[in-house]
Design a protein around this motif. Structure first.
Motif, short mmCIF file in Angstrom:
data_model
loop_
_atom_site.label_atom_id
_atom_site.label_comp_id
_atom_site.label_asym_id
_atom_site.label_seq_id
_atom_site.Cartn_x
_atom_site.Cartn_y
_atom_site.Cartn_z
N TYR A 144 64.61 74.81 -38.95
CA TYR A 144 63.24 75.28 -38.84
C TYR A 144 63.04 76.04 -37.53
CZ TYR A 144 61.72 72.57 -42.86
OH TYR A 144 61.54 72.09 -44.13
N GLU A 145 62.33 77.14 -37.61
CA GLU A 145 61.94 77.89 -36.43
C GLU A 145 60.49 77.53 -36.15
OE1 GLU A 145 62.71 81.98 -37.50
OE2 GLU A 145 64.87 81.60 -37.70
N PRO A 146 60.23 76.76 -35.07
CA PRO A 146 58.89 76.23 -34.83
C PRO A 146 57.95 77.21 -34.13
CG PRO A 146 60.42 75.39 -33.19
CD PRO A 146 61.22 76.24 -34.14
N LYS A 147 56.66 77.03 -34.39
CA LYS A 147 55.62 77.77 -33.68
C LYS A 147 54.39 76.87 -33.58
CE LYS A 147 53.21 82.08 -33.22
NZ LYS A 147 53.13 83.48 -33.54
N ASP A 148 53.84 76.76 -32.37
CA ASP A 148 52.67 75.92 -32.11
C ASP A 148 51.37 76.68 -32.28
OD1 ASP A 148 54.30 73.74 -31.43
OD2 ASP A 148 54.40 74.36 -29.33
N PHE A 149 50.38 75.96 -32.81
CA PHE A 149 49.02 76.48 -32.95
C PHE A 149 48.07 75.40 -32.44
CE2 PHE A 149 51.59 78.71 -36.00
CZ PHE A 149 51.13 80.02 -35.93
N ASN A 150 47.31 75.74 -31.40
CA ASN A 150 46.42 74.75 -30.78
C ASN A 150 44.96 75.09 -31.00
OD1 ASN A 150 48.46 73.03 -29.61
ND2 ASN A 150 48.90 74.74 -28.24
N ASN A 151 44.15 74.03 -31.03
CA ASN A 151 42.70 74.16 -31.20
C ASN A 151 42.36 74.95 -32.46
OD1 ASN A 151 42.16 72.76 -28.74
ND2 ASN A 151 42.73 74.64 -27.67
N MET A 152 42.93 74.51 -33.57
CA MET A 152 42.75 75.18 -34.84
C MET A 152 42.00 74.28 -35.82
SD MET A 152 44.34 78.02 -34.22
CE MET A 152 44.82 78.89 -35.71
N GLU A 153 41.43 74.91 -36.84
CA GLU A 153 40.81 74.16 -37.92
C GLU A 153 41.81 74.11 -39.07
OE1 GLU A 153 36.75 73.96 -40.55
OE2 GLU A 153 36.80 75.19 -38.73
N LEU A 154 42.12 72.90 -39.51
CA LEU A 154 43.04 72.72 -40.63
C LEU A 154 42.21 72.84 -41.90
CD1 LEU A 154 45.96 71.85 -41.49
CD2 LEU A 154 45.09 69.52 -41.52
N GLY B 78 40.55 69.16 -41.22
CA GLY B 78 39.94 68.75 -39.95
C GLY B 78 40.38 69.67 -38.82
N PHE B 79 40.50 69.10 -37.63
CA PHE B 79 40.82 69.87 -36.44
C PHE B 79 42.16 69.40 -35.88
CE2 PHE B 79 36.28 70.00 -36.96
CZ PHE B 79 36.01 71.34 -36.78
N VAL B 80 43.04 70.35 -35.56
CA VAL B 80 44.40 69.97 -35.17
C VAL B 80 45.01 70.87 -34.10
CG1 VAL B 80 44.97 68.99 -37.43
CG2 VAL B 80 45.43 71.40 -37.00
N ASN B 81 46.04 70.32 -33.50
CA ASN B 81 47.05 71.05 -32.74
C ASN B 81 48.31 70.79 -33.55
OD1 ASN B 81 45.28 71.62 -30.45
ND2 ASN B 81 45.43 69.43 -30.07
N VAL B 82 48.93 71.84 -34.06
CA VAL B 82 49.99 71.64 -35.04
C VAL B 82 51.18 72.54 -34.75
CG1 VAL B 82 49.08 73.34 -36.69
CG2 VAL B 82 50.39 71.42 -37.55
N THR B 83 52.35 72.05 -35.15
CA THR B 83 53.57 72.85 -35.08
C THR B 83 54.03 73.14 -36.50
OG1 THR B 83 54.24 71.81 -33.00
CG2 THR B 83 55.95 72.97 -34.25
N PHE B 84 54.06 74.42 -36.85
CA PHE B 84 54.60 74.84 -38.14
C PHE B 84 56.06 75.20 -37.95
CE2 PHE B 84 50.12 76.14 -39.19
CZ PHE B 84 49.97 75.31 -40.29
N GLY B 85 56.82 75.09 -39.03
CA GLY B 85 58.20 75.48 -38.99
C GLY B 85 58.53 76.39 -40.16
#
Length: 163
Positions: A80-90, A64-71
């Motif tokens: 975990y070293e986090p990084k945000d990704f916004n307005n993305m398609e999962l 679906g569609f997300v704003n997500v934080t990967f680590g």
């Protein structure tokens, strides 16, 4: 008479909207289907579902569609070293539901793509549903499984011993 029809239509529309706001999942022949809406916290919804339905353990997948934080798990620091990704398609999410010290424990990985079709992925630390929705298929396992912290690794690992 026309006013009565308009009033009834508005009441039906409002009731439908309220029902859509509260219904996040249904039981299926293979487990459950969850549909989350814009702004929903993905992990909070999965955790609440597991508690309410008393899920012993499960596997899930979604898109679906997300704003997500990967680590990215740094082996040296064991953090975990986090990084945000916004307005993305999962494009794909896979995970498991287990328990740890009496609480729901999620382990989730995924891949997201942007409008330029570049892909990013890894361990999902958290996220919300972006514009649109997020569909999650959940397959329940009969065994109650626990996560156990393993010191040398510095991470929680799924134990295959039934609890």
């Amino acid at each position: 008479m026309k006013t009565t029809y308009i009033l009834l239509f508005n009441l039906f529309f409002m009731a439908t909207a309220i029902a859509q706001d509260t219904t996040r999942y249904i039981k299926t022949s293979t487990g459950y289907l969850m549909v989350l809406r814009q702004g929903d916290d993905i992990f909070k919804q999965l955790e609440a579902f597991a508690e309410k339905e008393k899920i012993p353990s499960a596997s899930f997948s979604g898109f679906g569609f997300v704003n997500v934080t990967f680590g990215y798990f740094n082996r040296d620091t064991k953090k975990y070293e986090p990084k945000d990704f916004n307005n993305m398609e999962l494009s794909g999410m896979n995970g498991s539901i287990a328990w740890q010290k009496g609480k729901v424990s999620l382990h989730t990985h995924g891949t997201v793509t942007g409008k330029d079709f570049s892909a990013f992925g890894g361990h999902i630390l958290g996220g919300t549903v972006g514009t649109g929705s997020l569909e999650i298929t959940i397959i329940v396992h009969p065994q109650r499984l626990e996560r156990v912290f393993e010191e040398p690794l510095g991470a929680n690992v799924l134990s295959l011993e039934e609890k």
